[in-house]
Design an enzyme around this catalytic site. Sequence first.
Site, short mmCIF file in Angstrom:
data_model
loop_
_atom_site.label_atom_id
_atom_site.label_comp_id
_atom_site.label_asym_id
_atom_site.label_seq_id
_atom_site.Cartn_x
_atom_site.Cartn_y
_atom_site.Cartn_z
N GLY A 1 20.29 -22.88 22.32
CA GLY A 1 18.94 -23.07 23.17
C GLY A 1 18.05 -23.90 22.13
O GLY A 1 18.46 -25.15 21.67
N SER A 2 16.79 -23.63 22.16
CA SER A 2 15.75 -24.51 21.81
C SER A 2 15.63 -24.81 20.20
O SER A 2 15.30 -25.87 19.74
CB SER A 2 14.47 -24.04 21.87
#
Lengths: 457, 484
Positions: free
Chosen positions: B218-219
């Site tokens: 993810g981020s």
Amino acid sequence: MRAVATIAPRRGRNVELLLTALAIGVVILAYVNVSVAETEEIPPDLLGHAGILAGIALAFHLVLRWRASYADPIILPIVVLLNGIGVVVIYRLDIAAGRSFTEGQAVRQLLWTAIGVAIALAVLIALRDHRVLRRYTYTAGAAALVLIALPIFIGYEVNGARIWIRLGSFTFQPAEIAKILLAIFFAGYLVQTRDVLALTGRRFLGITFPRGRDLGPLAIAWVASMLVLAFENDFGTTLMVFGLFVAMLYIATERISWIVLGLSMAAFGAAIVYTTASHVRTRVLCWTDPFSTQGREECGQLVQGIMGLASGGVSGAGLGRGRPWLTPLPESDFIFASIGEELGLVGTMAIILLYAILVERGLRSAIGLRDGFGKLLAAGLSFVIALQVFVVIGGVTRVIPLTGLTLPFLAYGGSSLLTNWTLVALLLRMSDHARRPEPETDPAQMEAPTEMVRTVR
Amino acid sequence: MNQPIRRLSMVVAVMFVLLLVASTWIQVLGAQGIREASDNRRTQLDSYARERGQILLGGQPIARSTEVEDDLEWQRVYSDPELYSHVTGYFSFTYGSGAGLESASDGLLSGRDDQLFYDRLTDTIAGREPRGASLELTIDPDAQQAAEQALGEQRGAVVALDPSTGDILAMVSHPNFDPSPLASHDVPTERAAWERYTEDETQPMVNRAIGGNLYPPGSTFKIVTAAAALESGDYSAGSSIPGPATLDLPQTTSDLPNASGAACGANDQVTLAVAMQDSCNTAFGWLGMELGGDAVAEQAEAFGFGEELSVPMTVAPSTFPTGLNPPQEAQSAIGQYDVRTTPMQMAMVTAAVANDGVVMRPNMIEQVMAADTSVIDEPEPDALRRAISSDTASELTDMMQLVTTDGTGTAGAVDGVSVAAKTGTAQHAEGAAPHAWYTAFAPADNPQVAVAVVVESGGTAGSEASGGSSAGPISKAVMEAVLQ
């Protein structure tokens, strides 16, 4: 009145005494070794137990001095050493299995050794000349057939092979005795028929093949061994009997064609058995690929034995310091693996070489003998030992598929001990004959009256 | 008849030679392979018959062997078995050794390793039973305890590293297991435990910190994308890049939206620093396409993606996909699509930023000691490679500090300490709650610890989970434990 003093031939009895003492010394050391490794003390009955073995060996030695003073001096020490090591290893496995000495298998093995030696000594004393056995050629053959066939009718099965019969509280493997009787039968039969077998035949592809009617005995032997295999599931005995017969046939006839024929028949038989019997296919799988997934399920014993041997390495774990009990039947079928685990390659090589020397002494006696029957019998009996050792150790080390035979003198088992001691007595008897110098021409006999008729029975 | 008897003797000789060769093969030449067969009971028993080395934390054993009165002679005993289950692993007679150091350092612990050759030799000569070597670990018990407690009942993993040395300070994976029943000498006990652990769908014996199925980062992966941008020389923290509410993905009908649904800055433009601070998907997606998949992949590899490491347990290589088209480049740049990573790898990325751009080899062995406590081996810190320049590292540090002061990661801030961090909320399956990520290092000006936390499928927060709120507090707890 001899003009030239001949050098007295060496009988070797003192050498034998020395080597036998050495063998007993090794066995006692091994015994102490096992006991110290397991219980950290010297066995309390050391003198008694060692005394039994020493007494047995000494008795045998004295009888040899008395009745076969020219007998080969190397044979007895080797056999004493093998038998003694066997007892020690079995004793060691008794301890591992939690059996006390008096209830253990080692004591029974010692007892069987004593009985085996007694019978062997009786044979040595009663049988002054091995040629007498020739008279019993067909008796021996018939007896062997009966013994081999006996378990089919009154035997019972152990581990899939129907090769045991029960005599009272004893169990017995009749095929063990049959191997001596068969050697006698083959020797007698072949000495009689060797000229026919050796001289007639048709040439084909540069090899002289025997005539159809002379093929009879070979065919019978082949069919008989196949029958034994089929009914008793005893691959080892089949292999031994057939191998013995082919070898003796070759010695008698000096013709390679017999071996070619024998091997092709054996191969044919093996192919039939392989395609029809699933347990034989399992054996072959265990031979070619015991470490495969299927192999590990089917060949636990062989895999454990090989792992035991491997764990021994060059020098072994030391007597009493390995784990031979992880292998099923560590004291009988797999005693070689037990020895290899604790004595290492050094130990296994020593054992193999001891057998090799034993067989070599037997074959040497065969060459030294002057009568055809004796030559054949001595060579046959020696080859039986070699074959049996090869089949057993070869099975454990994956040279050939595993079959159920016992290692002579080492493995636990009464019938095997009795038979092999008797076999050794015969070999010693014949080696005495082989090494004994030609008797001086007896002047008295030369002057014997011409009308006296010497009968040959 | 003598000639055939002589020939027969030759046959017999050949037979015996065959036996000698076969014995030599099994007992010497092929013996090693047979001994190492996994189901060789003798080898297993051998390893029990000698005293196995200890696994120590600050001199206190978390795994040791005690003498017992049964066939196996030595019993493996674990202190705090569940807290350290993925560090120690298990040592089972029936199931072998696995899941941690018991397996990864088996040679040393059992005493079979070549490093212990001379000790074995002297033991043999002196008639002593050879003993295994002991391992002193780099694990900080306080950090481990803090990570364990903060993660609580949630599934996930925590890794804490010392950025300057690569020392592993904490490694926790949930759910965990108790190795004690596996080391039992009672076979039914062993079997029951084994079945319980292996049949459990949550796979308690998988060390999620370094292996398992790997997670989409993810981020948190935006650190890597940002690093690639800065390293390209075309961007700086102040560079203005597009940050619309949704990014139109070429060649597809789908768009890439921001989590908030709003644009990241005025006029759909945002600085790189603010894009990082607010975890702006569209900006980083655009950046991914501008830089290209190869550039991002190269940067990921520089941080250690694609590399198998042993710490000494094997760390599964993290992956960044190759041969991407532009929409895939955009998705990969924000840690989605086929990007898969371990918490260990993300901790390495953060630790590299903290360590002036240099990736240190992660390791948890402080010392290897022989049975007589003499030190056999003391692994030195080992620089794997420089992932980013010193300037890039310091720019990234500044950007990541904004995350805890003004951005998505305030929940991971530590009082009185400047923390540089990045959050992540990774979609991993349709309808499932996202994985919550948090990776950080502190203090920002003098880094002592780098942490990566993943909470699987949102943990207790479920679909409400975000990296900052679910994983941030765990990171905070670990950092406090290390820095106090």
